[in-house]
Design an enzyme around this catalytic site. Structure first.
Site, PDB file in Angstrom:
ATOM      1  N   GLU A  52       2.654  -7.744   8.822  1.00 56.46           N
ATOM      2  CA  GLU A  52       2.625  -6.299   9.051  1.00 56.46           C
ATOM      3  C   GLU A  52       3.428  -5.530   8.003  1.00 56.46           C
ATOM      4  O   GLU A  52       3.170  -4.383   7.720  1.00 56.46           O
ATOM      5  CB  GLU A  52       3.182  -6.035  10.465  1.00 56.46           C
ATOM      6  CG  GLU A  52       2.874  -4.682  11.030  1.00 56.46           C
ATOM      7  CD  GLU A  52       1.375  -4.374  11.122  1.00 56.46           C
ATOM      8  OE1 GLU A  52       0.555  -5.312  11.212  1.00 56.46           O
ATOM      9  OE2 GLU A  52       1.039  -3.182  11.077  1.00 56.46           O
TER      10      GLU A  52
ATOM     11  N   PRO B 254       0.814  -1.219   0.000  1.00 50.44           N
ATOM     12  CA  PRO B 254       0.000   0.000   0.000  1.00 50.44           C
ATOM     13  C   PRO B 254       0.851   1.274   0.000  1.00 50.44           C
ATOM     14  O   PRO B 254       0.328   2.364  -0.216  1.00 50.44           O
ATOM     15  CB  PRO B 254      -0.834  -0.104   1.275  1.00 50.44           C
ATOM     16  CG  PRO B 254      -0.407  -1.328   1.986  1.00 50.44           C
ATOM     17  CD  PRO B 254       0.577  -2.081   1.154  1.00 50.44           C
TER      18      PRO B 254
ATOM     19  N   ASP C 109     -11.071   0.309 -24.503  1.00 50.85           N
ATOM     20  CA  ASP C 109     -11.239   0.307 -23.047  1.00 50.85           C
ATOM     21  C   ASP C 109     -11.245   1.702 -22.474  1.00 50.85           C
ATOM     22  O   ASP C 109     -10.587   2.598 -22.995  1.00 50.85           O
ATOM     23  CB  ASP C 109     -10.026  -0.358 -22.361  1.00 50.85           C
ATOM     24  CG  ASP C 109      -9.970  -1.837 -22.580  1.00 50.85           C
ATOM     25  OD1 ASP C 109     -10.982  -2.417 -22.957  1.00 50.85           O
ATOM     26  OD2 ASP C 109      -8.876  -2.390 -22.355  1.00 50.85           O
TER      27      ASP C 109
ATOM     28  N   ARG D   1      -3.637  -8.602 -20.638  1.00 51.98           N
ATOM     29  CA  ARG D   1      -4.628  -8.348 -21.700  1.00 51.98           C
ATOM     30  C   ARG D   1      -4.131  -7.345 -22.732  1.00 51.98           C
ATOM     31  O   ARG D   1      -4.740  -7.197 -23.781  1.00 51.98           O
ATOM     32  CB  ARG D   1      -5.977  -7.948 -21.099  1.00 51.98           C
ATOM     33  CG  ARG D   1      -5.966  -6.652 -20.349  1.00 51.98           C
ATOM     34  CD  ARG D   1      -7.231  -6.500 -19.518  1.00 51.98           C
ATOM     35  NE  ARG D   1      -8.458  -6.425 -20.317  1.00 51.98           N
ATOM     36  CZ  ARG D   1      -8.797  -5.389 -21.080  1.00 51.98           C
ATOM     37  NH1 ARG D   1      -7.991  -4.342 -21.159  1.00 51.98           N
ATOM     38  NH2 ARG D   1      -9.914  -5.392 -21.770  1.00 51.98           N
TER      39      ARG D   1
HETATM   40  N1  ADE Z   1      -0.906  -5.102   0.056  1.00 46.81           N
HETATM   41  C1  ADE Z   1      -1.872  -4.771   0.940  1.00 46.81           C
HETATM   42  N2  ADE Z   1      -2.654  -3.796   0.468  1.00 46.81           N
HETATM   43  C2  ADE Z   1      -2.175  -3.487  -0.787  1.00 46.81           C
HETATM   44  C3  ADE Z   1      -2.556  -2.542  -1.785  1.00 46.81           C
HETATM   45  N3  ADE Z   1      -3.571  -1.703  -1.612  1.00 46.81           N
HETATM   46  N4  ADE Z   1      -1.833  -2.517  -2.921  1.00 46.81           N
HETATM   47  C4  ADE Z   1      -0.780  -3.332  -3.086  1.00 46.81           C
HETATM   48  N5  ADE Z   1      -0.384  -4.232  -2.165  1.00 46.81           N
HETATM   49  C5  ADE Z   1      -1.063  -4.310  -1.027  1.00 46.81           C
END
Ligand code: ADE
Length: 233
Positions: free
Chosen positions: A115, A88, A168, A153
């Protein structure tokens, strides 16, 4: 194209990789996906892949040794391909990144769990970090599948001509225009006359206008008239 995926849960990929367009691409040899279980590269007899965080705090951290070992043995010492860490904290994935990846012969993805990753994995193993959006999932497997699907794709031959990527949303930088199929009148909701007219030029113009209008309304951040300095790229 060869895709190497490093994960603690290779079984999560079974169904998405067998079904539909990706399954067909793999069967036809357009795409090769190799799954590597990080646990197989653990260096102790308990197959440990995670440990407590130095300095304390909740949750476990993915250890560096099994991942470095896994990547070294699969990709060799000086890999040329991108090694993408799904997290994230990464850059947010978008179509232009899918296009860049689709031109490569090989890409590796590292899926984390727990974590987080030991920072040395980010600094010295991954070549880039990607997020699929501003929310947190339990691991990198679903994000890796999202990225692999979006990239695959775009590879030549993966979509049939009837499923072309060129119309697309996001392909041209805009959202896609409204689409209709038969019947022309469903519960009193009619298909726009112009689409039934057979006038290809007028249809193309209408679609372009609709794409622009829809993009401006729903995603003004993507709209071409927005000053380019505002666009995060
Ligand atoms: N791992 C946990 N959440 C994630 C996300 N939003 N994007 C990429 N990897 C992740």
């Amino acid at each position: 194209m060869i895709i190497e995926i490093f994960t603690l849960f290779p079984e999560m990929f079974n169904v998405p990789l067998q079904a539909s367009i990706l399954g067909r691409a793999i069967e036809r040899g357009l795409l090769q996906i190799n799954l590597h279980n990080i646990r197989d590269y653990a260096i102790d007899r308990h197959s440990t892949v995670d440990d407590y965080a130095y300095g304390g705090g909740p949750g476990m951290v993915l250890k560096p040794e099994p991942l470095f070992q896994a990547v070294d043995s699969v990709l060799g010492k000086n890999p040329k391909c991108p090694i993408v860490l799904l997290t994230p904290q990464g850059n947010v994935f978008k179509q232009s990144i899918a296009v860049r990846f689709s031109k490569m012969d090989k890409i590796a993805f590292i899926c984390g769990h727990y974590e987080g990753f030991d920072e040395r994995i980010r600094e010295h193993l991954a070549t880039e970090e990607l997020s699929i959006g501003d929310y947190v999932l339990t691991g990198g497997e679903l994000p890796a599948m999202v990225v692999v699907d979006a990239v695959a794709r775009l590879k030549e031959g993966v979509l049939g001509s009837e499923e072309s990527a060129s119309t697309d949303s996001h392909f041209s930088g805009l959202l896609q225009y409204p689409q209709y199929t038969r019947p022309p009148d469903f519960r009193g909701w009619k298909v726009p006359e112009i689409l039934l007219s057979g006038n290809h030029g007028a249809v193309a113009k209408w679609r372009q206008e609709q794409s622009l209008k829809r993009t401006l309304k729903r995603r003004p951040d993507l709209h071409p008239e927005r000053p380019s300095s505002d666009k995060s790229d």
